[in-house]
Design an enzyme around this catalytic site. Structure first.
Site, PDB file in Angstrom:
ATOM      1  N   CYS A 250       0.834  -1.205   0.000  1.00  0.00           N
ATOM      2  CA  CYS A 250       0.000   0.000   0.000  1.00  0.00           C
ATOM      3  C   CYS A 250       0.875   1.263   0.000  1.00  0.00           C
ATOM      4  CB  CYS A 250      -0.961  -0.045   1.179  1.00  0.00           C
ATOM      5  SG  CYS A 250      -2.312   1.164   1.059  1.00  0.00           S
TER       6      CYS A 250
ATOM      7  N   SER B  92      -1.129 -12.754  38.979  1.00  0.00           N
ATOM      8  CA  SER B  92      -2.520 -12.308  39.032  1.00  0.00           C
ATOM      9  C   SER B  92      -3.517 -13.434  38.806  1.00  0.00           C
ATOM     10  CB  SER B  92      -2.751 -11.231  37.967  1.00  0.00           C
ATOM     11  OG  SER B  92      -2.651 -11.800  36.670  1.00  0.00           O
TER      12      SER B  92
ATOM     13  N   GLU C 152      -2.110  -9.070   4.040  1.00  0.00           N
ATOM     14  CA  GLU C 152      -2.120  -9.555   5.421  1.00  0.00           C
ATOM     15  C   GLU C 152      -3.518  -9.717   5.999  1.00  0.00           C
ATOM     16  OE1 GLU C 152      -1.640  -5.014   5.783  1.00  0.00           O
ATOM     17  OE2 GLU C 152      -1.183  -6.623   4.366  1.00  0.00           O
TER      18      GLU C 152
ATOM     19  N   HIS D 182      -3.741  -5.125   0.552  1.00  0.00           N
ATOM     20  CA  HIS D 182      -3.239  -5.628   1.835  1.00  0.00           C
ATOM     21  C   HIS D 182      -3.315  -7.159   1.873  1.00  0.00           C
ATOM     22  CE1 HIS D 182      -2.767  -1.834   4.075  1.00  0.00           C
ATOM     23  NE2 HIS D 182      -3.711  -1.394   3.256  1.00  0.00           N
TER      24      HIS D 182
ATOM     25  N   GLY E 115      -3.907 -14.526  35.755  1.00  0.00           N
ATOM     26  CA  GLY E 115      -4.088 -14.449  34.314  1.00  0.00           C
ATOM     27  C   GLY E 115      -2.986 -15.188  33.581  1.00  0.00           C
ATOM     28  N   ILE E 116      -3.159 -15.349  32.281  1.00  0.00           N
ATOM     29  CA  ILE E 116      -2.218 -16.170  31.514  1.00  0.00           C
ATOM     30  C   ILE E 116      -0.846 -15.522  31.395  1.00  0.00           C
ATOM     31  CG2 ILE E 116      -3.049 -15.247  29.306  1.00  0.00           C
ATOM     32  CD1 ILE E 116      -2.397 -18.016  28.109  1.00  0.00           C
ATOM     33  N   ASP E 117      -0.783 -14.194  31.248  1.00  0.00           N
ATOM     34  CA  ASP E 117       0.512 -13.548  31.025  1.00  0.00           C
ATOM     35  C   ASP E 117       1.448 -13.718  32.217  1.00  0.00           C
ATOM     36  OD1 ASP E 117      -0.599 -12.747  28.642  1.00  0.00           O
ATOM     37  OD2 ASP E 117      -1.057 -10.715  29.314  1.00  0.00           O
ATOM     38  N   SER E 118       0.983 -13.344  33.405  1.00  0.00           N
ATOM     39  CA  SER E 118       1.852 -13.441  34.583  1.00  0.00           C
ATOM     40  C   SER E 118       2.150 -14.893  34.934  1.00  0.00           C
ATOM     41  CB  SER E 118       1.222 -12.728  35.779  1.00  0.00           C
ATOM     42  OG  SER E 118       0.025 -13.360  36.199  1.00  0.00           O
ATOM     43  N   THR E 119       1.198 -15.792  34.666  1.00  0.00           N
ATOM     44  CA  THR E 119       1.427 -17.212  34.961  1.00  0.00           C
ATOM     45  C   THR E 119       2.505 -17.791  34.055  1.00  0.00           C
ATOM     46  OG1 THR E 119      -0.881 -17.451  35.655  1.00  0.00           O
ATOM     47  CG2 THR E 119       0.328 -19.471  35.190  1.00  0.00           C
TER      48      THR E 119
END
Length: 516
Positions: free
Chosen positions: A83, A227, A174, A172, A229-233
């Site tokens: 683009c 917490s 993508e 595009h 949650g998945i990120d901190s775990t």
């Protein structure tokens, strides 16, 4: 310059630049996004195998439009312009552009005008549906380029210089609307650039464990706020593999978590991963702060500031703490840098609400290269269970912003039980993994009802179930009526104090996903 299996994406401000990176990574190739002020020398130092120039909202013909460092074309690696990136290439290499009074936005049928390695494996005798979003257009291609694609309204929809390995498309590839877009990107990566697909969560995991074990000194201690949650775990489990019990996880029970959340998450992690985990029961401390508070922003600040105090106090009990680990993700890094702004990595404590500078801790952010979907793949690689891997997003302030109005123990108890029913029924009906988020909200009003021969005057629960890709936009989910009926019936019959359930059919925008 020895090339690595890496693609550098130069970001000119497109809303879908991150999607380019994700498509490339899905193909097993590592990619990074850098703002358009990145220099050719800086890119050369990264030793990429290919460069992609993204789209963007500006006009190449505008006075202050983002420019192209032509040195990027002298690195000896293939270049793909998308683009705005195509218009930049044409403009800088001697082609001609024309300014359109109106933007072309939406689907178009691409006709293949000439052979190109970008079209390898496609049915070039047929048109291919692509997605356009542009104002300016290429009127004349530069010397050495061939027009390789056109549409009914666009004479130059794609161009190529095979000798210099410079390719460009006005559409595009993508976005999923471009039906052969993924194949085109794969052709660029593997046929043109000759990249080896070696990016995987397995290789990422091995590298991070090695880097962290080398970075953290033998006596250094690391703290991590867990917490549930998945990120901190994932951060906790990953770092535990690298440094063992020198990682100290602190799980603050703030009193506004989901039903049995602390016991379920902490119990599982202790049993299966032997984490060095401290659970701090700060429920009473938080609840005292909530007394008489109804304003959602004040509730958020109470959660943030009180958490900081508790976490800081617990961290100071641990000797020789040198590092703070947190779950910063790649979109956090990208969004902290304007595509016109300085090329710098963030080092802020945004995930934990701004911990005090007196802690003077260095940051470890092992997930800062990953998108959310990659974190889930990494969680699977690490052996985490489905109830953590596929857990719906949960707001930092917890149930405090799902209890509309004042937060009390009684109201939290009602909401927890109602929300548990929502989760159970979404899971039982097979909808939990199909939606982005589903939860209950306790409204600050009561309504009249009839139970048996008696009139009731009790609370109202709102049900919110939405679908989304990145939480920037969301649409309400058309759950089957029988699923809604089961959820409503169970809540009214099983949760004392509720006599009405309503379903939120608002999309974002104009509404937000959370009610507060």
């Amino acid at each position: 310059m020895e090339k690595q299996n890496k693609v550098i994406i130069v970001d000119y401000g497109s809303q879908v630049t991150q999607l380019i990176a994700r498509r490339i990574r899905e193909a097993g190739v590592y990619s990074e996004i850098h703002p358009c002020i990145v220099t050719a020398a800086e890119v050369a130092a990264m030793s990429p195998s290919a460069v992609v120039l993204s789209g963007g909202p500006a006009s190449v013909l505008g006075e202050d439009s983002p420019a192209l460092d032509k040195g990027l074309l002298e690195l000896g690696v293939p270049v793909l312009g998308i683009c705005y990136g195509m218009q930049l290439l044409a403009h800088n290499l001697g082609g001609e552009l024309s300014c359109s009074e109106t933007r072309e936005y939406g689907p178009a049928d691409l006709k293949f005008c000439a052979g190109s390695p970008l079209w390898d494996g496609l049915k070039t005798d047929e048109s291919s549906r692509v997605w356009m979003s542009h104002g300016d257009r290429v009127k004349k291609v530069p010397a050495g380029f061939t027009v390789t694609g056109s549409t009914e309204t666009l004479e130059v929809a794609a161009m190529a210089d095979d000798q210099r390995r410079i390719y460009a498309v006005q559409f595009h590839p993508e976005v999923h609307h471009s039906e052969d877009g993924v194949r085109m990107l794969h052709n660029f990566l593997f046929k043109i650039a000759g990249i080896k697909a070696d990016w995987s969560m397995s290789s990422f995991c091995e590298r991070v464990i090695k880097e962290v074990s080398e970075q953290v000194g033998p006596d250094d201690q690391v703290v991590c706020a867990l917490s549930g949650g998945i990120d901190s775990t994932v951060v906790a489990v990953l770092l535990h593999k690298a440094i063992g019990h020198r990682l100290h996880c602190i799980f603050v029970d703030n009193g506004v978590l989901r039903l049995n959340e602390v016991d379920e998450v902490s119990g599982y992690l202790r049993e299966h991963f032997d984490l060095n985990l401290t659970v701090v029961d700060a429920r009473e401390r938080f609840m005292k702060q909530f007394a008489g508070v109804e304003d959602p922003e004040k509730k958020r600040k109470i959660i943030g500031y009180t958490f900081i105090d508790v976490f800081d106090e617990e961290s100071q009990k641990i000797p020789n703490v040198k590092y703070l680990a947190q779950g910063t993700l790649y979109p956090d890094v990208i969004e902290s840098i304007s595509h016109k702004g300085p090329s710098a990595v963030i080092k802020s404590h945004h995930n934990v609400g701004g911990l005090p500078e007196t802690m003077k801790l260095k940051l470890i952010e092992p997930l800062r290269e990953l998108f959310k979907d990659e974190v889930r793949k990494l969680a699977v690689e690490l052996g985490l269970p489905d109830f953590i891997v596929w857990r719906h997003p949960f707001p930092g302030p917890g149930l405090a912003i799902r209890v509309i109005g004042e937060v009390t123990e009684e109201r939290l108890d009602i909401l927890r039980k109602a929300d548990k029913i929502v989760q159970n029924e979404l899971t039982a009906s097979g909808w939990y993994r199909k939606v982005w988020q589903g939860f209950a909200v306790l409204l600050p009003l009561k309504t009249v009802g009839v139970m048996g021969d008696d009139r009731t005057y009790e609370h109202v629960i709102a049900l919110r179930v939405v679908d989304s890709v990145d939480a920037m936009t969301a649409d309400w989910v058309r759950l089957p009526s029988e699923v809604l009926e089961r959820i409503s019936s169970r809540i009214i019959n099983e949760v004392k104090g509720v006599n009405r359930v309503v379903y939120d059919i608002s999309s974002k925008p104009p509404s937000t996903i959370e009610w507060e």
